[in-house]
Structures are given as structure tokens and as C-alpha cells.
Design a protein around this motif. Structure first.
Motif, PDB file in Angstrom:
ATOM      1  N   HIS A 234       0.844  -1.207   0.000  1.00 14.25           N
ATOM      2  CA  HIS A 234       0.000   0.000   0.000  1.00 14.25           C
ATOM      3  C   HIS A 234       0.868   1.241   0.000  1.00 14.25           C
ATOM      4  CE1 HIS A 234      -2.804   3.118   0.941  1.00 14.25           C
ATOM      5  NE2 HIS A 234      -2.232   3.368   2.105  1.00 14.25           N
ATOM      6  N   CYS A 236       0.507   5.686  -0.381  1.00  6.27           N
ATOM      7  CA  CYS A 236      -0.426   6.807  -0.406  1.00  6.27           C
ATOM      8  C   CYS A 236       0.344   8.087  -0.106  1.00  6.27           C
ATOM      9  CB  CYS A 236      -1.550   6.604   0.606  1.00  6.27           C
ATOM     10  SG  CYS A 236      -0.961   6.631   2.314  1.00  6.27           S
ATOM     11  N   CYS A 329      -6.929   4.907   1.510  1.00 10.58           N
ATOM     12  CA  CYS A 329      -5.990   4.587   2.599  1.00 10.58           C
ATOM     13  C   CYS A 329      -6.802   4.000   3.737  1.00 10.58           C
ATOM     14  CB  CYS A 329      -5.271   5.864   3.049  1.00 10.58           C
ATOM     15  SG  CYS A 329      -3.991   5.586   4.312  1.00 10.58           S
ATOM     16  N   GLY A 330      -6.131   3.587   4.782  1.00  7.70           N
ATOM     17  CA  GLY A 330      -6.829   3.307   6.023  1.00  7.70           C
ATOM     18  C   GLY A 330      -7.437   4.615   6.513  1.00  7.70           C
TER      19      GLY A 330
HETATM   20 ZN   LIG Z   1      -2.153   5.073   3.308  1.00  4.34          ZN
END
Ligand SMILES: [Zn+2]
Length: 363
Positions: A234, A236, A329-330
Motif C-alpha cells: 500500500h 499513499c 488509505c486506512g
Molecule cells: Zn495510506
């Protein structure tokens, strides 16, 4: 390495963290300050976390996490399990994150307990859904928790520190696989931060190629020799309180993705700060995309139709078989991040309803 044999089209994932109720945020702070023992806090979190799991199941997700509610942050979870760090030594420099203090490595690393294996054991015993767990990449750990001021007596360079993190993360991935988690995600936002020239200037980064090479080395080192896994990465632009820390398209780093020994890349695309979807023309042909279809920084709850149109835009560049869905994202990578749990539920539900429409339309 293998793609998941889930037989699903347009699979839906979380990136990991969910907003924590205020009492859980307080609990994390109390645990850190020693006002409650780790054991007592753990029992309370055992009561809280099934709600995070049920929420994701009800939203319709194919892969669920524990919301990362046990963690102070997605990256500090490493410092919590490995001796060698001193807490709250430095902040985020001149960025908007300066109010958030971070630990720095001050002595040689010494793992004391699993990083995420216990979380995953609990998660798996509380759901029949497929499970996903995130752990930080050695590159992001190195960028976030090594400082020239505090760390050189332990590790002379940031790179040396990253190298020391690699076998610890590899061992954790091995353990997570043995427990039976369905998807493992390496969190490497600090790779994507490189795209922003203002960020590079703040951090004094002039040799981008060196940074990218180091990131690839860390990812491939952490997954070396581990077969039959389904590993995502992941990346971001980092965020806090609905604001991104950086912005810019992925052009500078997209070419590196094909060199990484992972199966899927979960990336931000819903936010305008990620700079548009055209960059997917250079997305590697043998990888799965985790398409960010939910902008967690925007209080507007996306409609399922908006989700569909974001996915169909990506289908101009990738076949549908290689597209999975996730939020950008989270929702709260740090427990201090003041996000709204109900809003997250509504956004995740819209994402999953959008996936249902896509399955109807594109089979
Ligand atoms: Zn993230």
C-alpha cells in the motif's frame, strides 16, 4: 507469490485501519502513559474489536481487518514489538504532522514479541470472512523512525537501519502466513511521498533513484523465499485530519512497481491529490491493482454509482480481472486521527454496493 484464489470479481478490501471510537482512542493513550496495563487494555480491546469486524462484514467487504484498533499507529506497531526505540523523540519536521511525536531507534534492534500475529489470531477467531493484515515496510520504518540526531550510535545510516528491519519483517510475514491470514499488506506510504517535490525538499532528498532502489530492496528482502503468499503493497500520500501530507501523480515511481516481489498494489486514486488515473498506462502487466475508489479525506459519502465510474475509468487501462477495490488509505492510520466511524461504514458500504453493480454489469 500467488493471486488469491477467491474466485471473486472486483474483490473489496480495506487498507487496514478504521476510525476508533473516542473511548478506544483514550484507551490507547492511557496504555501508552501507563495508566492502564497492557493486559487490561488488551481485554477491553478484545471486547471492542469484534464491533470493527462486524461493521466490515455488514458493509459487505470480502477481506476484513481488525481495524488496527490495538495500534497507536500503523508504523509505531513495529517499535511496540521490537526493543531499541525511545518514544516520542521527534515530530514530523515542518509538515502538518509535527504535532505527532514519533519514536527513534537508539539501540540495536531486538524483537520482543510478534508484530501482528496475535492480532491476526484474534481476527481469524472472530470472523469467517477472508482476512487482511498490514505491517509496515522496512523502508517506511526507516524513513519514519531513524533520525540523524538520535540514531547514529545504533545505526550509522538510515540504510543500515532499514537493512536491520528486513529480516524481522520477513520473519513476521512467515508467521502470518503460517497462522493462515488470507492477505498480507506491506504499508509503504513513504514511497509515494517521494512524488512531491515540496516533501523531497523538506526531507533533504535529492537522489530519488537511490530512495526507490532502497524501497525495492526492502520489499524484496522482506518477501524473499516466501512463496504461496498473497502480498499487497500500500502506498499513499499520507493524511491526517482530512488533509494529505503530500500530493502529486505517481509517474516518478510507477516504473518501480514491476520490480517488486508483491502481487497487488493498493493505491490512492479517488483523491484529486493523487493526480489522476492516466498513470495506470504504465502499471505493470503482471500485477493486481487495488484501486482507491473512496476518498477518506472527503466527508461526502460516495454513491455506488460513483464507485462504478471510478472503476470503469481504470478499466480503460487494466482488464477487470486485475482490478480490486479499496479506499484510498486506512481511515485512521494513527489512533490520534480524528475520523468518523459511521462515515467510514457508509463509505465502505457504498464501495461494496458499487462492486455488486460492477459484478452485475461486467460479470
Ligand atoms: Zn495510506
Amino acid at each position: 507469490m500467488a493471486v488469491p484464489q477467491d474466485g471473486l470479481a472486483f474483490s473489496t478490501f480495506v487498507v487496514g485501519s478504521l476510525p476508533r471510537p473516542q473511548w478506544v482512542r483514550d484507551l490507547i493513550e492511557d496504555r501508552k502513559a501507563g495508566r492502564i496495563s497492557g493486559e487490561d487494555a488488551g481485554k477491553l480491546l478484545d471486547d471492542a474489536i469484534p464491533l470493527a469486524i462486524r461493521m466490515q462484514e455488514r458493509a459487505g467487504l470480502d477481506y476484513v481487518s481488525d481495524g488496527e484498533w490495538r495500534r497507536e499507529s500503523y508504523v509505531k506497531v513495529f517499535a511496540d514489538a521490537v526493543k531499541g526505540f525511545k518514544a516520542d523523540l521527534f515530530g514530523g519536521g515542518s509538515s502538518q504532522f509535527s504535532s505527532l511525536a514519533y519514536p527513534a531507534v537508539v539501540s540495536k534492534l531486538e524483537p520482543t514479541r510478534p508484530i501482528a500475529s496475535e492480532e491476526v489470531g484474534f481476527l481469524r477467531s472472530h470472523t469467517s470472512a477472508r482476512t487482511i493484515v498490514a505491517i509496515p515496510s522496512p523502508y517506511t520504518i526507516g524513513r519514519r523512525m531513524w533520525s540523524a540526531e538520535h540514531s547514529t550510535s545504533a545505526y550509522a545510516t538510515r540504510e543500515e537501519f532499514m537493512e536491520a528491519c528486513i529480516p524481522i519483517i520477513r520473519k513476521e510475514i512467515q508467521s502470518l502466513t503460517e497462522i493462515g491470514v488470507d492477505a498480507i499488506q506491506l504499508d509503504d506510504p513513504w514511497l509515494a511521498l517521494l512524488v512531491d517535490p515540496d516533501y523531497r525538499e523538506r526531507e533533504g532528498i535529492t537522489d530519488i533513484d537511490h530512495e526507490i532502489e532502497m524501497c525495492i530492496r526492502c520489499v524484496n528482502g522482506a518477501t524473499e523465499g516466501l512463496d504461496h503468499l498473497f502480498v499487497s503493497l500500500h502506498m499513499c500520500h499520507a493524511h491526517f485530519n482530512r488533509r494529505h501530507g503530500t500530493r502529486g501523480p505517481y509517474d516518478l515511481i510507477i516504473g518501480a512497481l514491476g520490480q517488486m516481489n508483491v502481487d497487488r498494489f493498493a493505491m490512492e486514486f479517488a483523491t484529486p491529490d493523487a493526480g489522476g488515473i492516466e498513470v495506470l498506462r504504465d502499471f505493470p502487466a503482471d500485477k493486481v491493482l487495488g484501486l482507491g475508489v473512496i476518498d477518506h479525506t472527503d466527508p461526502h459519502v460516495e454513491t455506488p454509482e460513483e464507485v462504478v465510474s471510478r472503476v470503469e475509468a481504470a478499466m480503460q487501462y487494466l482488464p477487470k480481472e486485475r482490478i480490486t477495490l479499496n479506499p484510498d488509505c486506512g481511515f485512521s492510520p494513527s489512533s490520534a486521527n480524528p475520523m468518523d466511524l459511521d462515515e467510514a461504514y457508509l463509505k465502505l458500504r457504498a464501495m461494496c454496493e458499487g462492486a455488486g453493480l460492477l459484478r452485475d454489469r461486467h460479470g
